[in-house]
Design a protein around this motif. Structure first.
Motif, mmCIF file in Angstrom:
data_model
loop_
_atom_site.group_PDB
_atom_site.id
_atom_site.type_symbol
_atom_site.label_atom_id
_atom_site.label_comp_id
_atom_site.label_asym_id
_atom_site.label_seq_id
_atom_site.Cartn_x
_atom_site.Cartn_y
_atom_site.Cartn_z
ATOM 1 N N THR A 1 1.447 5.290 -1.868
ATOM 2 C CA THR A 1 0.801 4.763 -1.288
ATOM 3 C C THR A 1 -0.816 5.621 -0.890
ATOM 4 O OG1 THR A 1 0.948 2.644 -0.647
ATOM 5 C CG2 THR A 1 -1.563 3.114 0.817
ATOM 6 N N ARG B 1 -4.390 2.737 -1.488
ATOM 7 C CA ARG B 1 -4.418 2.328 -2.746
ATOM 8 C C ARG B 1 -2.833 2.284 -3.031
ATOM 9 N NH1 ARG B 1 -6.161 3.416 -9.210
ATOM 10 N NH2 ARG B 1 -4.155 2.438 -9.295
ATOM 11 N N THR B 2 -1.870 1.195 -3.728
ATOM 12 C CA THR B 2 -0.657 2.086 -4.249
ATOM 13 C C THR B 2 -0.633 2.782 -5.123
ATOM 14 O OG1 THR B 2 0.329 0.281 -3.125
ATOM 15 C CG2 THR B 2 1.470 1.237 -4.971
#
Ligand code: HEC
Length: 292
Positions: free
Chosen positions: A191, A195-196
């Motif tokens: 992450t 956001r991953t």
């Protein structure tokens, strides 16, 4: 059968004939005059004479150089002989009787992390300025194609940003973790800025040298909006990278054993590999006369 319009000049073999043209003209006249055999050829006995005369003129006018058997000039023989004697003497005195074990290539092997030129140690930049300079070049050459020159990455292709990344300047950031990402590569979900991402960051540990990895990380830590080392001595030098390698032991740097985000998170943020800061001997070495 004679042709009155072409009276043959007195045949005067070779002597007095000045050019091929002359003899040709003369021969043509003769041929015209000569009695032909049934098959239209001049009688056989005339042929050798004709050809020999022609050849004689040609040979005289264009003396062909010949492959000769001239003796080798004396000075060439002397030079050659001297070189041969010197070569023999040189081999005799320098080959240790042609023993195959005298020249051992393993003597030329580089020490671990050594540079290609024998006995020239790798540079070991310590200042932010030096690291940034080398790191900037390395970043453009190695990392920018993925993470982009502006450090924004390519989110659409699962490549996370470096600018403002918590792994470089935020709450996941530590020198030990960063060294491992670049040394071994990173794979699995990670992450970054909320956001991953799930891509594969390629290993560099078998390609880049310790000081280069230190430099490129220092560059990423201190470019764009990042300022991890501002006002402090740079946290990552070649010694930091070397210590991470040593701690990981036999872990392969060829991309078959990448780290993952959860694995990195097991390293406490204040963890540092032993020997990560320059050892006293190393510092003493640095006191040697500065390189130009
Ligand atoms: C082939 C593309 C590629 C190259 C080249 C590359 N990276 Fe990465 N990098 C990635 C990807 C993809 C990830 C995320 C990996 C994952 O999802 O586990 C990543 C993750 C990272 C991370 C941790 C996450 C973040 O965004 O902070 C750092 C730090 C990093 N890379 C630094 C570098 C540095 C420094 C270089 C140059 C030596 C480099 N990378 C070269 C693709 C690349």
């Amino acid at each position: 059968m004679s042709t009155p319009t072409n009276p043959a000049p007195e045949p005067d073999p070779v002597v007095g004939v000045d050019s091929v043209l002359d003899i040709h003209r003369q021969l043509m006249a003769e041929l015209n005059d000569a009695s032909m055999t049934a098959d239209g050829m001049p009688p056989e006995d005339e042929e050798p004479d004709t050809i020999q005369r022609l050849l004689a003129v040609i040979a005289r006018e264009n003396a062909e150089p010949r492959d000769g058997f001239e003796p080798v000039p004396f000075w060439v023989a002397c030079v050659f002989g001297t070189l041969l004697a010197w070569g023999g003497y040189y081999l005799g005195t320098n080959t240790a009787d042609f023993r195959k074990d005298v020249f051992d290539r393993s003597d030329l092997r580089m020490p671990e992390g050594g540079s290609a030129a024998a006995n020239v140690p790798d540079p070991d930049p310590q200042t932010l300025e030096e690291l940034m300079k080398i790191g900037g070049q390395k970043f453009q050459a190695v990392c920018a194609s993925c993470h982009q020159p502006n450090g924004q990455g390519k989110p659409a292709e699962n490549i996370p940003p470096l600018d403002g990344s918590e792994w470089l300047v935020g709450d996941q950031a530590s020198a030990a973790r960063q060294c491992r990402i670049v040394l071994y590569g990173l794979s699995g979900p990670v992450t970054v800025k909320g956001r991953t991402f799930n891509g594969v960051m390629p290993n560099q540990g078998n390609i880049m040298k310790d000081y280069e990895i230190a430099a490129v990380l220092t560059y990423a830590r201190n470019s764009w909006s990042n300022a991890a080392d501002k006002g402090k001595p740079p946290a990552i030098t070649a010694a930091t990278v070397r210590a991470a390698r040593a701690k990981e032991g036999t872990r392969k740097t060829n991309g078959t054993q990448p780290v993952s985000a959860p694995e990195l998170q097991k390293l406490p943020l204040d963890y540092s590999d032993s020997g990560a800061t320059p050892t006293p001997e190393k510092k003493d070495e640095k006191k040697d006369p500065p390189k130009p």
